[in-house]
Design an enzyme around this catalytic site. Structure first.
Site: not given
Length: 408
Positions: A78, A80, A140, A174-175, A197, A379
């Site tokens: 992904h 994002d 990520d 995705e997030e 991922d 994150h």
């Protein structure tokens, strides 16, 4: 290959692609298009036909170089990055030959410390990419994108490596849990796929949570507190009562492994109205259904003391344990397990205490386990990527397509 990995990861992470849960568009942010258009261009420069739709789903194909029909495999990542922390003005830092000691992140007071993050002890001697302490890194899942791109480059440079048709997918949002929502499984046209991922070296994940969200709305009666006896109903206190009736031991901070939980994500309100937002998680489908039932029972228990039923509950399923769709197809797991063994990578098949795009895609007809990327502390400002482990992930992708060509 290390230099190529560093260069590509640096270029991708410096593009802000943070998603926005409050947005109603797909992608949720315009800036995700910046990376999608770059990837489209780079794939086309590699000679791959691409298909980028209006929702930000970029698909590409590396055609088979063998004369026999074998399953078509897909690799997904992904574009994002998480909305949980600053994702703009990312300044990646490189640590060569990491010595296992605390590392100060830029000019901030933040320190990447093995005492706090013990997994760093396994990365001594590695080349690491970290942040300057002011942003997340975005590995990520840009590390996953890099690994897929570098694997495709390697396969094109080495036509002696035999492979069937390979499908590539780079997806938005995705997030914020929307990654598969507009994913066209038929258009992707793969028999099965793998999300790149995961996190730590050796992760091979095909079990995820069953997941639901529960929104509890408590309606109160607001009267002057001086004359409130037998008249006021405080919605905040109703919310407190509701939460107190859930098992105190079944929360994220007190569970691990296969243990499920209730997680109070948000609680806000006034005397007149209060709202509680929970996520419900369990690997076991029966326990998952019992957890949802317990939420409804608490509602009924509280409402039984009032004439106007002040507590309302709205439960919505989010995704399910992908093992239900993957385990009946053991070859999808056997392939990477053989590759891991060949590369001397210890396979870690512990369940995901979360979900991936594969959790939803598997129930949409595309069985999709998850493979490690070599990154951690997602994150936030302590996020890192091991370039050494990323190189292993590239080898895994190459090994998977080789195995499919040889054994199917």
């Amino acid at each position: 290959m290390k230099n190529q990995l560093i260069d590509r990861l640096t270029r991708y992470t410096t593009i802000d692609t943070q998603s926005d849960p409050k947005s109603t568009t797909t992608p949720s942010t315009e800036k995700q298009w910046d990376l999608l258009h770059l990837l489209e261009k780079e794939l086309q420069q590699l000679g791959l036909p691409t298909d980028l739709d209006e929702n930000g789903y970029l698909f590409a194909t590396l055609e088979s170089n063998i004369d026999v029909d074998v399953p078509t495999v897909g690799f997904l990542a992904h574009v994002d990055t998480s909305p949980d922390f600053n994702a703009s003005n990312v300044k990646p830092q490189i640590i060569e030959n990491y010595d296992g000691k605390p590392y100060k992140l830029g000019n901030t007071k933040r320190v990447l410390d093995p005492k706090v993050f013990p997994e760093l002890n396994s990365l001594v001697g590695h080349t690491l990419m970290v942040t300057d302490g002011t942003s997340l890194l975005g590995a990520d899942d840009k590390a996953g994108i890099v690994e897929i791109m570098e694997a495709i480059c390697y396969l094109q440079e080495h036509p002696e490596i035999k492979h069937g048709t390979i499908r590539i997918g780079f997806t938005p949002d995705e997030e914020i849990g929307r990654g598969p929502h507009k994913f066209d499984v038929d258009r992707f046209n793969a028999d099965f796929a793998y999300t790149m991922d995961g996190s730590q070296y050796g992760e091979l994940q095909y079990e995820s949570f069953n997941a639901a969200e529960a929104v509890i709305t408590c309606h109160g009666v607001n009267v002057h507190p001086g004359s409130a006896k037998n008249a006021m109903v405080n919605a905040i206190r109703l919310g407190e009562q509701f939460d107190s009736l859930l098992p105190d031991s079944e929360v994220p901070e007190r569970t691990e492994g296969y243990e499920g939980f209730y997680h109070l994500m948000n609680f806000e309100g006034t005397v007149e109205k209060a709202t509680l937002q929970y996520i419900i998680r369990d690997h076991d489908k029966k326990q998952f259904e019992l957890r949802k039932k317990r939420i409804l029972e608490i509602r009924d228990d509280i409402n039984a003391h009032f004439e106007n039923y002040p507590v309302k509950v709205d439960i919505s399923d989010q995704y399910f344990n992908m093992a239900e769709k993957i385990l009946p197809l053991p070859h999808i797991i056997d392939i990477p397990k053989r590759v891991f063994a060949k590369l001397d990578i210890p396979a870690n098949t512990e369940p995901i205490r979360g979900g991936t795009d594969g959790s939803q895609l598997s129930f949409m007809g595309l069985p999709t386990p998850n493979i490690f990327t070599g990154c951690g502390n997602f994150h936030g400002p302590y996020e890192y990527a091991s370039i050494d482990v990323m190189e292993k992930a590239v080898q895994v992708i190459i090994g998977i397509v080789e195995d499919i060509a040889e054994n199917h």
